[in-house]
Scaffold this motif. Structure first.
Motif, short mmCIF file in Angstrom:
data_model
loop_
_atom_site.label_atom_id
_atom_site.label_comp_id
_atom_site.label_asym_id
_atom_site.label_seq_id
_atom_site.Cartn_x
_atom_site.Cartn_y
_atom_site.Cartn_z
N HIS A 1 0.83 -1.21 0.00
CA HIS A 1 0.00 0.00 0.00
C HIS A 1 0.87 1.26 0.00
CE1 HIS A 1 -4.15 -1.26 0.03
NE2 HIS A 1 -3.95 -2.10 1.02
N LEU A 2 1.96 1.24 0.77
CA LEU A 2 2.83 2.42 0.83
C LEU A 2 3.51 2.66 -0.52
CD1 LEU A 2 4.46 2.07 4.38
CD2 LEU A 2 2.64 3.65 3.67
N ILE A 3 3.93 1.58 -1.19
CA ILE A 3 4.54 1.72 -2.53
C ILE A 3 3.49 2.23 -3.52
CG2 ILE A 3 5.52 0.43 -4.50
CD1 ILE A 3 6.85 -1.44 -2.40
N ASP A 4 2.29 1.65 -3.45
CA ASP A 4 1.20 2.04 -4.36
C ASP A 4 0.85 3.51 -4.19
OD1 ASP A 4 -0.54 1.05 -6.40
OD2 ASP A 4 -2.21 1.24 -5.00
N ASN A 5 0.78 3.95 -2.93
CA ASN A 5 0.46 5.35 -2.64
C ASN A 5 1.55 6.28 -3.17
OD1 ASN A 5 -1.76 6.72 -1.08
ND2 ASN A 5 0.03 7.72 -0.19
N ALA A 6 2.82 5.85 -3.03
CA ALA A 6 3.94 6.66 -3.52
C ALA A 6 3.88 6.78 -5.05
CB ALA A 6 5.26 6.03 -3.09
N TYR A 7 3.53 5.69 -5.72
CA TYR A 7 3.40 5.70 -7.19
C TYR A 7 2.31 6.68 -7.64
CZ TYR A 7 6.43 2.08 -9.19
OH TYR A 7 7.50 1.38 -9.66
N LYS A 8 1.21 6.70 -6.91
CA LYS A 8 0.07 7.53 -7.31
C LYS A 8 0.43 9.01 -7.41
CE LYS A 8 -3.74 4.66 -5.62
NZ LYS A 8 -4.75 4.50 -4.57
N PHE A 9 1.31 9.46 -6.52
CA PHE A 9 1.58 10.90 -6.45
C PHE A 9 3.00 11.27 -6.87
CE2 PHE A 9 -1.72 10.07 -3.13
CZ PHE A 9 -2.78 10.55 -3.90
#
Length: 236
Positions: free
Chosen positions: A134-142
């Motif tokens: 989730h932390l990697i995914d969130n970082a990718y989003k922004f």
């Protein structure tokens, strides 16, 4: 009125859980059939289409999993298991999963694993994996350019270790009042930006809920225009 509200919330949560479980069956069937077809398909164009179906199926399964996790956290029904696992296998699984994802932007993703972490740990491997994903995914989003740096290390304690996970990005960052909202109410950064990024916006609330259930803590630091760092510490 409170009793009515609780009853409505309970019904909504039951509905979400039941629908999520029902949706899993046909999506798993589509994913399974697609995998079989990919093994026998040599036409490049058809393979591309099948891979697109498979990727969409995986994304949908992930979102269904998010709904179930969020409902469990919200109702206080979340259970933490204690099993032995290897941190190297967990990280390898995350890397293998990242390779399968069709990310829109080509960012550098760097994993830095401290060699001092004990090879076998006792904890909830699935939840820790979800936290990192989730932390990697969130970082990718922004993050549009640059990269994401994932550092996993250990802090030795009397009871064992604190598993320390640091995820830094070179993204748009979060302004201070939004950061406070996230900390206080576990809400993701503004809805407009989140809609453009895609997803259900449950990533950070789920991370907070999972880490809290494992008796860990989270720190977030962000500079608008420069990036965000999320630090998680979980006793193992």
């Amino acid at each position: 009125k409170m009793a009515q509200l609780e009853e409505t919330n309970h019904r909504t949560e039951d509905f979400l859980t039941n629908v999520s479980h029902e949706l899993r069956t046909p999506i798993n069937a589509v994913s399974g059939i697609t995998s079989v077809m990919l093994k026998n398909e040599e036409n490049a164009e058809k393979r591309k289409d099948l891979l697109a179906i498979q990727t969409a199926g995986r994304r949908l399964l992930g979102q269904i999993g998010d709904i179930l996790d969020y409902t469990e956290i919200d109702t206080g029904k979340i259970k933490v298991s204690e099993e032995t696992y290897m941190i190297s296998s967990l990280i390898n699984d995350i890397i293998a999963g990242e390779r399968l994802l069709e990310r829109e932007n080509t960012l550098e993703l760097i994993f830095d694993i401290d060699a001092g972490i004990p090879s076998v740990l006792l904890g909830d491997e699935k939840k820790i994996k979800k936290v990192i994903e989730h932390l990697i995914d969130n970082a990718y989003k922004f993050t549009k350019e640059g990269g994401i740096y994932v550092r996993v290390s250990a802090l030795h304690k009397d009871y064992g270790i604190n598993l320390c996970i640091r995820v830094s990005d070179t993204g748009s960052g979060i302004v201070e009042d939004e950061l406070e909202k996230i900390k206080e109410r576990f809400v993701q950064s503004d809805a407009g930006r989140n809609r453009r990024a895609g997803g259900l916006g449950l990533g950070l609330p789920i991370v907070y809920g999972l880490v809290s259930a494992m008796e860990g803590f989270i720190q977030m630091e962000s500079t608008p225009g420069q990036g965000t760092t999320v630090f998680v510490s979980i006793p193992q």
